[in-house]
Design a protein around this motif. Structure first.
Motif, PDB file in Angstrom:
ATOM      1  N   PHE A  73       0.865  -1.170   0.000  1.00 53.50           N
ATOM      2  CA  PHE A  73       0.000   0.000   0.000  1.00 53.50           C
ATOM      3  C   PHE A  73       0.904   1.224   0.000  1.00 53.50           C
ATOM      4  N   ALA A  74       0.338   2.362  -0.019  1.00 54.13           N
ATOM      5  CA  ALA A  74       1.113   3.577  -0.233  1.00 54.13           C
ATOM      6  C   ALA A  74       2.086   3.836   0.904  1.00 54.13           C
ATOM      7  N   ASP A  75       3.342   4.069   0.549  1.00 57.12           N
ATOM      8  CA  ASP A  75       4.316   4.502   1.542  1.00 57.12           C
ATOM      9  C   ASP A  75       4.125   5.982   1.857  1.00 57.12           C
ATOM     10  N   ASN A  76       3.866   6.755   0.816  1.00 53.89           N
ATOM     11  CA  ASN A  76       3.688   8.199   0.979  1.00 53.89           C
ATOM     12  C   ASN A  76       2.543   8.674   0.098  1.00 53.89           C
ATOM     13  N   ILE A  77       1.735   9.559   0.649  1.00 57.65           N
ATOM     14  CA  ILE A  77       0.668  10.189  -0.132  1.00 57.65           C
ATOM     15  C   ILE A  77       0.696  11.691   0.138  1.00 57.65           C
ATOM     16  N   ARG A  85      10.661  17.085 -15.431  1.00 52.60           N
ATOM     17  CA  ARG A  85      11.971  17.622 -15.817  1.00 52.60           C
ATOM     18  C   ARG A  85      12.649  18.191 -14.572  1.00 52.60           C
ATOM     19  N   GLY A  86      13.840  17.720 -14.300  1.00 49.66           N
ATOM     20  CA  GLY A  86      14.552  18.142 -13.104  1.00 49.66           C
ATOM     21  C   GLY A  86      14.306  17.246 -11.909  1.00 49.66           C
ATOM     22  N   SER A  87      13.332  16.343 -12.030  1.00 44.73           N
ATOM     23  CA  SER A  87      13.077  15.394 -10.942  1.00 44.73           C
ATOM     24  C   SER A  87      13.366  13.975 -11.430  1.00 44.73           C
ATOM     25  N   PHE A  88      12.498  13.451 -12.294  1.00 41.96           N
ATOM     26  CA  PHE A  88      12.710  12.127 -12.866  1.00 41.96           C
ATOM     27  C   PHE A  88      13.455  12.189 -14.207  1.00 41.96           C
ATOM     28  N   VAL A  89      13.274  13.251 -14.932  1.00 33.61           N
ATOM     29  CA  VAL A  89      13.848  13.389 -16.266  1.00 33.61           C
ATOM     30  C   VAL A  89      14.922  14.468 -16.226  1.00 33.61           C
ATOM     31  N   LEU A  90      16.124  14.131 -16.694  1.00 33.30           N
ATOM     32  CA  LEU A  90      17.252  15.045 -16.557  1.00 33.30           C
ATOM     33  C   LEU A  90      17.781  15.560 -17.887  1.00 33.30           C
ATOM     34  N   VAL A 132       0.715   9.247  -5.015  1.00 30.72           N
ATOM     35  CA  VAL A 132       1.223   8.102  -4.264  1.00 30.72           C
ATOM     36  C   VAL A 132       2.591   7.724  -4.814  1.00 30.72           C
ATOM     37  N   TYR A 133       3.556   7.488  -3.923  1.00 31.68           N
ATOM     38  CA  TYR A 133       4.896   7.134  -4.369  1.00 31.68           C
ATOM     39  C   TYR A 133       5.625   6.369  -3.269  1.00 31.68           C
ATOM     40  N   PRO A 134       6.603   5.545  -3.625  1.00 36.96           N
ATOM     41  CA  PRO A 134       7.353   4.777  -2.622  1.00 36.96           C
ATOM     42  C   PRO A 134       8.446   5.612  -1.971  1.00 36.96           C
ATOM     43  N   ASN A 135       8.963   5.126  -0.841  1.00 34.64           N
ATOM     44  CA  ASN A 135       9.980   5.858  -0.090  1.00 34.64           C
ATOM     45  C   ASN A 135      11.221   6.159  -0.912  1.00 34.64           C
ATOM     46  N   GLU A 136      11.593   5.241  -1.787  1.00 36.23           N
ATOM     47  CA  GLU A 136      12.834   5.392  -2.551  1.00 36.23           C
ATOM     48  C   GLU A 136      12.810   6.615  -3.467  1.00 36.23           C
ATOM     49  N   LEU A 137      11.619   7.118  -3.771  1.00 30.53           N
ATOM     50  CA  LEU A 137      11.508   8.236  -4.702  1.00 30.53           C
ATOM     51  C   LEU A 137      11.165   9.553  -4.005  1.00 30.53           C
ATOM     52  N   GLN A 152      12.951  12.015  -2.716  1.00 34.53           N
ATOM     53  CA  GLN A 152      13.647  13.213  -3.167  1.00 34.53           C
ATOM     54  C   GLN A 152      13.115  13.684  -4.516  1.00 34.53           C
ATOM     55  N   GLU A 153      12.934  12.751  -5.452  1.00 39.22           N
ATOM     56  CA  GLU A 153      12.401  13.118  -6.766  1.00 39.22           C
ATOM     57  C   GLU A 153      10.999  13.695  -6.648  1.00 39.22           C
ATOM     58  N   MET A 154      10.178  13.082  -5.767  1.00 39.99           N
ATOM     59  CA  MET A 154       8.797  13.526  -5.641  1.00 39.99           C
ATOM     60  C   MET A 154       8.699  14.909  -5.015  1.00 39.99           C
ATOM     61  N   GLU A 155       9.581  15.218  -4.070  1.00 36.80           N
ATOM     62  CA  GLU A 155       9.566  16.555  -3.478  1.00 36.80           C
ATOM     63  C   GLU A 155       9.866  17.619  -4.535  1.00 36.80           C
ATOM     64  N   THR A 156      10.827  17.317  -5.420  1.00 40.08           N
ATOM     65  CA  THR A 156      11.136  18.243  -6.508  1.00 40.08           C
ATOM     66  C   THR A 156       9.970  18.356  -7.473  1.00 40.08           C
ATOM     67  N   LEU A 157       9.379  17.218  -7.833  1.00 37.59           N
ATOM     68  CA  LEU A 157       8.262  17.230  -8.775  1.00 37.59           C
ATOM     69  C   LEU A 157       7.075  18.011  -8.224  1.00 37.59           C
ATOM     70  N   ILE A 158       6.717  17.774  -6.969  1.00 40.70           N
ATOM     71  CA  ILE A 158       5.573  18.474  -6.371  1.00 40.70           C
ATOM     72  C   ILE A 158       5.845  19.976  -6.306  1.00 40.70           C
ATOM     73  N   SER A 159       7.071  20.343  -5.980  1.00 40.98           N
ATOM     74  CA  SER A 159       7.431  21.762  -5.964  1.00 40.98           C
ATOM     75  C   SER A 159       7.282  22.376  -7.357  1.00 40.98           C
ATOM     76  N   ASN A 160       7.718  21.619  -8.388  1.00 36.53           N
ATOM     77  CA  ASN A 160       7.573  22.098  -9.763  1.00 36.53           C
ATOM     78  C   ASN A 160       6.106  22.301 -10.134  1.00 36.53           C
ATOM     79  N   VAL A 161       5.272  21.325  -9.803  1.00 36.81           N
ATOM     80  CA  VAL A 161       3.844  21.419 -10.124  1.00 36.81           C
ATOM     81  C   VAL A 161       3.235  22.662  -9.484  1.00 36.81           C
TER      82      VAL A 161
END
Length: 501
Positions: free
Chosen positions: A270-274, A312-317, A474-479, A481-490
């Motif tokens: 189930f979701a690690d982070n939401i 871009r800048g999170s998952f895609v470089l 929803v995203y797993p713990n391993e991601l 750092q990427e998700m924090e950047t992505l959410i900030s971008n959004v």
């Protein structure tokens, strides 16, 4: 646990391909729970809620169904098979659905009025516990009453899709707002209810609606297209160009995915982070207007375009296109009423245009380039929604080894960066609190689903006319750092769009 002979004595039907897909996914420890919660202006009493649920099951017999395996097979795939070095037993292939015995609503409705719907405790309630198959006493759905008048319908994806959850809530509130007093209703206020007995398997409409449509896509090597469907030549040309030259992900050359163990398909119980992204209704109206003014770009496309750009800048470089996946409500294609209970979805992938450097300027978007980017996505999504291609994925499961298919994904690079499921403004007829005839109204909504294992992150969006749109990410713990950047971008890109209106 009931015995197969007890259930076999009732009307039954074998599960269809897409039901088996979700069932098998559950058996290999990939949770398939869905939760759609609505916030009421005031909650009904328990007797009223029991009466509404009884009326619901009378109208939708699939809510009384249970899934089980023929013979002595364990439908829950529990325990360990010691002869196979501690591995769980394979899911049984012969899986059926049947109507169960009388229902005790006191075992279905749970009062958790101290729990906030966005707390981790709520997520654990909805997504952390698997539903139990082959039990006459346990259904594949539950109802939770939470803090601040939230009523949550939580269910196993094996039997129902997202629109089914919406149908349940719309039916419940329509019943609660009926004009006649409850005492005059044919259902009493008891927690016990005996569903109308189904004697013909054709009436188990949760099963019948997903029969593969005739004359859609062929599964032969040629994958011929039905002559009634006029292929969009420009679409096919663009798709081929993207897949062959612009999309490194499809060609297996997405370096940052392949070189990092974080970017592989993993099991998520189930979701690690939401994280819940909220957009107020007044801003939704602004965004809808902006989309119309820039080429009739839908709100759904606009949201997907924002998240695609934010990768871009999170998952895609580097400069490249990305894949995202979205399930499409295909009931209209199958001539199935929107308020039917069951699964009637198809899965589609869209490959975005290249995320070029010129699309971005420092921490902002070049808005003219962004609208071009979104317009191209709108074109592809519009075609995908009207195409029968997505049925292929489910229909083909009749011939595939589901277990091997799923196990073969684990540890491999994901085929899409994110998946988006959007239920839209589904409660507009019940949203107005000024309607004198309505004692109860839905003023907010939230949509959660288990983190599917084929994407880096998953979006689940739902909205009402009172509260606006909520997107659970929803995203797993391993991601993280990427998700924090992505959410900030959004969030930055959203503000930029709104300020430009």
């Amino acid at each position: 646990m009931s015995t197969p002979s007890e259930i076999s004595a009732t009307c039954k039907q074998e599960l269809a391909a897409c039901n088996k897909f979700f069932y098998t996914r559950n058996c290999v420890d990939l949770s398939t729970n869905v939760a759609i919660g609505v916030r009421y202006n005031k909650l009904p009493s328990l007797p009223e809620l029991y009466a509404a649920l009884a009326n619901l099951i009378e109208s939708y017999p699939p809510l009384g169904l249970q899934v089980y395996a023929e013979g002595d097979a364990d439908a829950n795939c529990g325990g360990l098979d010691t002869t196979r070095t501690g591995l769980k037993p394979l899911p049984p292939r012969d899986i059926y659905a049947a109507q169960v015995s009388p229902i005790d609503f006191s075992a279905v409705v749970f009062l958790k009025e101290s729990v906030d719907i966005q707390d981790k405790a709520a997520i654990d309630l909805f997504l952390g516990a698997r539903f139990e198959y082959a039990s006459l006493k346990k259904l594949l759905w539950k109802v939770f009453i939470l803090k601040d008048n939230w009523l949550v319908f939580n269910y196993d994806h094996t039997l129902f899709d997202g629109i089914s959850g919406i149908s349940v809530h719309n039916h419940i509130i329509s019943f609660l707002n009926r004009s006649e007093p409850m005492i005059d209703n044919p259902f009493d206020c008891s927690s016990k209810f005996a569903p109308r007995q189904i004697t013909d398997s054709k009436n188990l409409n949760v099963i019948n609606i997903y029969k593969p449509l005739e004359k859609t896509w062929s599964f032969a090597a040629s994958r011929a297209i039905d002559t009634k469907i006029k292929p969009n030549i420009k679409y096919y040309f663009n798709a081929i160009v993207k897949k062959l030259s612009l999309n490194p992900l499809l060609l297996g050359r997405l370096n940052q995915f392949e070189n990092s163990s974080k970017y592989v398909i993993q099991k998520n119980q189930f979701a690690d982070n939401i994280f819940v992204l909220e957009i107020p209704q007044n801003n939704i109206m602004k965004l809808i207007k902006m989309g119309k003014d820039h080429g009739n770009i839908s709100m759904n496309t606009l949201l997907c375009s924002l998240f695609a750009a934010a990768t871009r800048g999170s998952f895609v470089l580097s400069e490249q296109s990305i894949n995202f996946f979205f399930p499409v409500n295909a009931r209209s294609i199958g001539n199935v009423p929107q308020d039917s209970i069951g699964i009637m979805i198809k899965g589609e992938e869209v490959v975005t245009p290249v995320l070029k450097n010129e699309l971005f300027s420092s921490s902002s978007l070049d808005l003219s380039k962004f609208w071009e980017f979104a317009s191209a996505i709108q074109s592809d999504m519009s075609y995908a929604i009207n195409s029968p291609k997505g049925y292929q994925n489910f229909c083909l499961l009749n011939e595939a080894d589901l277990l091997s298919l799923m196990k073969s994904k684990e540890g491999k690079p994901p085929t899409s960066v994110f998946g988006h499921s959007n239920l839209g403004v589904q409660f507009k007829e019940n949203a107005s609190r000024t309607a004198e005839k309505n004692h109860y109204s839905i003023i907010d909504a939230l949509f959660y689903q288990s983190n599917v294992f084929s994407n880096c992150f998953t979006l689940s969006s739902i909205s009402t006319l009172d509260s606006g749109l909520k997107t659970s990410i929803v995203y797993p713990n391993e991601l993280k750092q990427e998700m924090e950047t992505l959410i900030s971008n959004v969030q930055k890109y959203l503000q930029q769009l709104l300020q430009a209106e």
